[in-house]
Design a protein around this motif. Structure first.
Motif, PDB file in Angstrom:
ATOM      1  N   MET A 163       0.830  -1.182   0.000  1.00 32.45           N
ATOM      2  CA  MET A 163       0.000   0.000   0.000  1.00 32.45           C
ATOM      3  C   MET A 163       0.881   1.254   0.000  1.00 32.45           C
ATOM      4  O   MET A 163       1.907   1.289   0.651  1.00 32.45           O
ATOM      5  CB  MET A 163      -0.903   0.000   1.239  1.00 32.45           C
ATOM      6  CG  MET A 163      -2.201   0.694   0.968  1.00 32.45           C
ATOM      7  SD  MET A 163      -3.325   0.739   2.354  1.00 32.45           S
ATOM      8  CE  MET A 163      -4.121  -0.831   2.228  1.00 32.45           C
ATOM      9  N   HIS A 164       0.476   2.247  -0.729  1.00 33.64           N
ATOM     10  CA  HIS A 164       1.240   3.481  -0.837  1.00 33.64           C
ATOM     11  C   HIS A 164       0.948   4.389   0.367  1.00 33.64           C
ATOM     12  O   HIS A 164      -0.080   4.269   1.012  1.00 33.64           O
ATOM     13  CB  HIS A 164       0.896   4.192  -2.139  1.00 33.64           C
ATOM     14  CG  HIS A 164       1.083   3.308  -3.341  1.00 33.64           C
ATOM     15  ND1 HIS A 164       2.319   2.940  -3.795  1.00 33.64           N
ATOM     16  CD2 HIS A 164       0.184   2.699  -4.156  1.00 33.64           C
ATOM     17  CE1 HIS A 164       2.181   2.160  -4.860  1.00 33.64           C
ATOM     18  NE2 HIS A 164       0.895   1.996  -5.089  1.00 33.64           N
ATOM     19  N   GLU A 165       1.876   5.282   0.623  1.00 35.83           N
ATOM     20  CA  GLU A 165       1.761   6.171   1.779  1.00 35.83           C
ATOM     21  C   GLU A 165       1.232   7.535   1.346  1.00 35.83           C
ATOM     22  O   GLU A 165       1.640   8.075   0.321  1.00 35.83           O
ATOM     23  CB  GLU A 165       3.146   6.339   2.413  1.00 35.83           C
ATOM     24  CG  GLU A 165       3.166   7.221   3.619  1.00 35.83           C
ATOM     25  CD  GLU A 165       4.568   7.407   4.169  1.00 35.83           C
ATOM     26  OE1 GLU A 165       4.733   8.287   5.022  1.00 35.83           O
ATOM     27  OE2 GLU A 165       5.501   6.691   3.740  1.00 35.83           O
ATOM     28  N   TYR A 196      -1.274  17.069  -6.104  1.00 34.36           N
ATOM     29  CA  TYR A 196      -0.401  16.155  -5.372  1.00 34.36           C
ATOM     30  C   TYR A 196       0.790  15.764  -6.236  1.00 34.36           C
ATOM     31  O   TYR A 196       0.801  15.998  -7.439  1.00 34.36           O
ATOM     32  CB  TYR A 196      -1.177  14.922  -4.908  1.00 34.36           C
ATOM     33  CG  TYR A 196      -1.629  13.987  -6.006  1.00 34.36           C
ATOM     34  CD1 TYR A 196      -0.902  12.839  -6.302  1.00 34.36           C
ATOM     35  CD2 TYR A 196      -2.789  14.231  -6.731  1.00 34.36           C
ATOM     36  CE1 TYR A 196      -1.320  11.973  -7.296  1.00 34.36           C
ATOM     37  CE2 TYR A 196      -3.218  13.371  -7.729  1.00 34.36           C
ATOM     38  CZ  TYR A 196      -2.482  12.239  -8.003  1.00 34.36           C
ATOM     39  OH  TYR A 196      -2.887  11.381  -8.989  1.00 34.36           O
ATOM     40  N   GLU A 197       1.773  15.200  -5.583  1.00 35.64           N
ATOM     41  CA  GLU A 197       2.907  14.647  -6.315  1.00 35.64           C
ATOM     42  C   GLU A 197       3.153  13.230  -5.843  1.00 35.64           C
ATOM     43  O   GLU A 197       2.847  12.876  -4.700  1.00 35.64           O
ATOM     44  CB  GLU A 197       4.154  15.519  -6.174  1.00 35.64           C
ATOM     45  CG  GLU A 197       4.656  15.712  -4.774  1.00 35.64           C
ATOM     46  CD  GLU A 197       5.830  16.675  -4.716  1.00 35.64           C
ATOM     47  OE1 GLU A 197       6.542  16.853  -5.728  1.00 35.64           O
ATOM     48  OE2 GLU A 197       6.043  17.243  -3.643  1.00 35.64           O
ATOM     49  N   VAL A 198       3.664  12.429  -6.741  1.00 34.14           N
ATOM     50  CA  VAL A 198       3.961  11.026  -6.466  1.00 34.14           C
ATOM     51  C   VAL A 198       5.467  10.879  -6.443  1.00 34.14           C
ATOM     52  O   VAL A 198       6.147  11.169  -7.423  1.00 34.14           O
ATOM     53  CB  VAL A 198       3.326  10.113  -7.530  1.00 34.14           C
ATOM     54  CG1 VAL A 198       3.655   8.660  -7.237  1.00 34.14           C
ATOM     55  CG2 VAL A 198       1.822  10.331  -7.610  1.00 34.14           C
ATOM     56  N   LEU A 199       5.975  10.422  -5.310  1.00 34.29           N
ATOM     57  CA  LEU A 199       7.421  10.279  -5.117  1.00 34.29           C
ATOM     58  C   LEU A 199       7.756   8.820  -4.834  1.00 34.29           C
ATOM     59  O   LEU A 199       6.946   8.098  -4.246  1.00 34.29           O
ATOM     60  CB  LEU A 199       7.870  11.145  -3.940  1.00 34.29           C
ATOM     61  CG  LEU A 199       7.490  12.628  -4.011  1.00 34.29           C
ATOM     62  CD1 LEU A 199       7.718  13.292  -2.672  1.00 34.29           C
ATOM     63  CD2 LEU A 199       8.282  13.300  -5.095  1.00 34.29           C
ATOM     64  N   PRO A 200       8.935   8.378  -5.206  1.00 35.89           N
ATOM     65  CA  PRO A 200       9.318   6.996  -4.872  1.00 35.89           C
ATOM     66  C   PRO A 200       9.528   6.859  -3.366  1.00 35.89           C
ATOM     67  O   PRO A 200       9.999   7.780  -2.704  1.00 35.89           O
ATOM     68  CB  PRO A 200      10.624   6.790  -5.636  1.00 35.89           C
ATOM     69  CG  PRO A 200      11.123   8.151  -5.949  1.00 35.89           C
ATOM     70  CD  PRO A 200       9.959   9.077  -5.962  1.00 35.89           C
ATOM     71  N   SER A 201       9.172   5.727  -2.852  1.00 38.87           N
ATOM     72  CA  SER A 201       9.393   5.446  -1.431  1.00 38.87           C
ATOM     73  C   SER A 201      10.886   5.184  -1.200  1.00 38.87           C
ATOM     74  O   SER A 201      11.532   4.526  -2.009  1.00 38.87           O
ATOM     75  CB  SER A 201       8.578   4.227  -1.004  1.00 38.87           C
ATOM     76  OG  SER A 201       8.920   3.829   0.292  1.00 38.87           O
ATOM     77  N   ARG A 202      11.388   5.664  -0.112  1.00 35.02           N
ATOM     78  CA  ARG A 202      12.810   5.433   0.206  1.00 35.02           C
ATOM     79  C   ARG A 202      13.042   4.044   0.785  1.00 35.02           C
ATOM     80  O   ARG A 202      14.142   3.527   0.751  1.00 35.02           O
ATOM     81  CB  ARG A 202      13.292   6.480   1.202  1.00 35.02           C
ATOM     82  CG  ARG A 202      13.351   7.852   0.610  1.00 35.02           C
ATOM     83  CD  ARG A 202      13.880   8.854   1.589  1.00 35.02           C
ATOM     84  NE  ARG A 202      13.909  10.176   0.976  1.00 35.02           N
ATOM     85  CZ  ARG A 202      14.092  11.271   1.629  1.00 35.02           C
ATOM     86  NH1 ARG A 202      14.266  11.262   2.932  1.00 35.02           N
ATOM     87  NH2 ARG A 202      14.102  12.430   1.002  1.00 35.02           N
ATOM     88  N   THR A 203      11.983   3.441   1.305  1.00 40.13           N
ATOM     89  CA  THR A 203      12.138   2.139   1.959  1.00 40.13           C
ATOM     90  C   THR A 203      11.729   0.965   1.083  1.00 40.13           C
ATOM     91  O   THR A 203      12.177  -0.154   1.296  1.00 40.13           O
ATOM     92  CB  THR A 203      11.323   2.091   3.259  1.00 40.13           C
ATOM     93  OG1 THR A 203       9.945   2.359   2.957  1.00 40.13           O
ATOM     94  CG2 THR A 203      11.834   3.119   4.254  1.00 40.13           C
ATOM     95  N   VAL A 237       5.164   7.417  -2.328  1.00 37.77           N
ATOM     96  CA  VAL A 237       4.692   8.359  -1.321  1.00 37.77           C
ATOM     97  C   VAL A 237       3.892   9.407  -2.084  1.00 37.77           C
ATOM     98  O   VAL A 237       4.410  10.024  -3.017  1.00 37.77           O
ATOM     99  CB  VAL A 237       5.852   9.027  -0.553  1.00 37.77           C
ATOM    100  CG1 VAL A 237       5.335  10.106   0.380  1.00 37.77           C
ATOM    101  CG2 VAL A 237       6.653   7.985   0.208  1.00 37.77           C
ATOM    102  N   ILE A 238       2.635   9.572  -1.718  1.00 38.93           N
ATOM    103  CA  ILE A 238       1.772  10.559  -2.356  1.00 38.93           C
ATOM    104  C   ILE A 238       1.683  11.750  -1.410  1.00 38.93           C
ATOM    105  O   ILE A 238       1.226  11.614  -0.275  1.00 38.93           O
ATOM    106  CB  ILE A 238       0.361   9.997  -2.630  1.00 38.93           C
ATOM    107  CG1 ILE A 238       0.445   8.799  -3.572  1.00 38.93           C
ATOM    108  CG2 ILE A 238      -0.538  11.067  -3.222  1.00 38.93           C
ATOM    109  CD1 ILE A 238       0.222   7.503  -2.911  1.00 38.93           C
TER     110      ILE A 238
END
Length: 112
Positions: A1-3, A77-84, A90-91
């Protein structure tokens, strides 16, 4: 699930919308329907973070922002890659604005 993450500006915008709707002659059912639609779109982003079109598709700006339309309001919004987890995103919800407000003026600090 995305954050999902909310900026302080998004929270302020949301509070302004609630305040505005509570002081207008809208029926409570209409107010609740709009807020439910806004909230449901946020929940949809958890499963489908790329559902909103890119802001650059309707403007000349080459930016990574996306948006969703809820009646007369737009959520940016922006969609960013998760660092973990490289398979997750990450939204970050940036702003929620009435369609008569210029997103270009309000986002001008981010585009420099």
């Amino acid at each position: 699930m995305h954050e999902i993450r909310f900026t302080s500006e998004y929270h302020q915008d949301y509070d302004v919308i609630i305040d505005y709707l509570s002081h207008r002659s809208y029926y409570q059912k209409t107010r609740l329907r709009l807020l439910k639609q806004i909230n449901n779109q946020v929940l949809a982003l958890i499963e489908h973070p790329l559902i909103g079109p890119k802001l650059s598709s309707v403007s000349d700006l080459d930016v990574n922002y996306r948006y969703l339309v809820s009646r007369q309001y737009r959520q940016f919004y922006e969609v960013l890659p998760s660092r973990t987890n490289p398979e997750q995103f990450v939204i970050r919800l940036k702003r929620i604005l009435h369609h008569k407000q210029s997103e270009l003026r309000l986002f001008s600090d981010h585009f420099r």
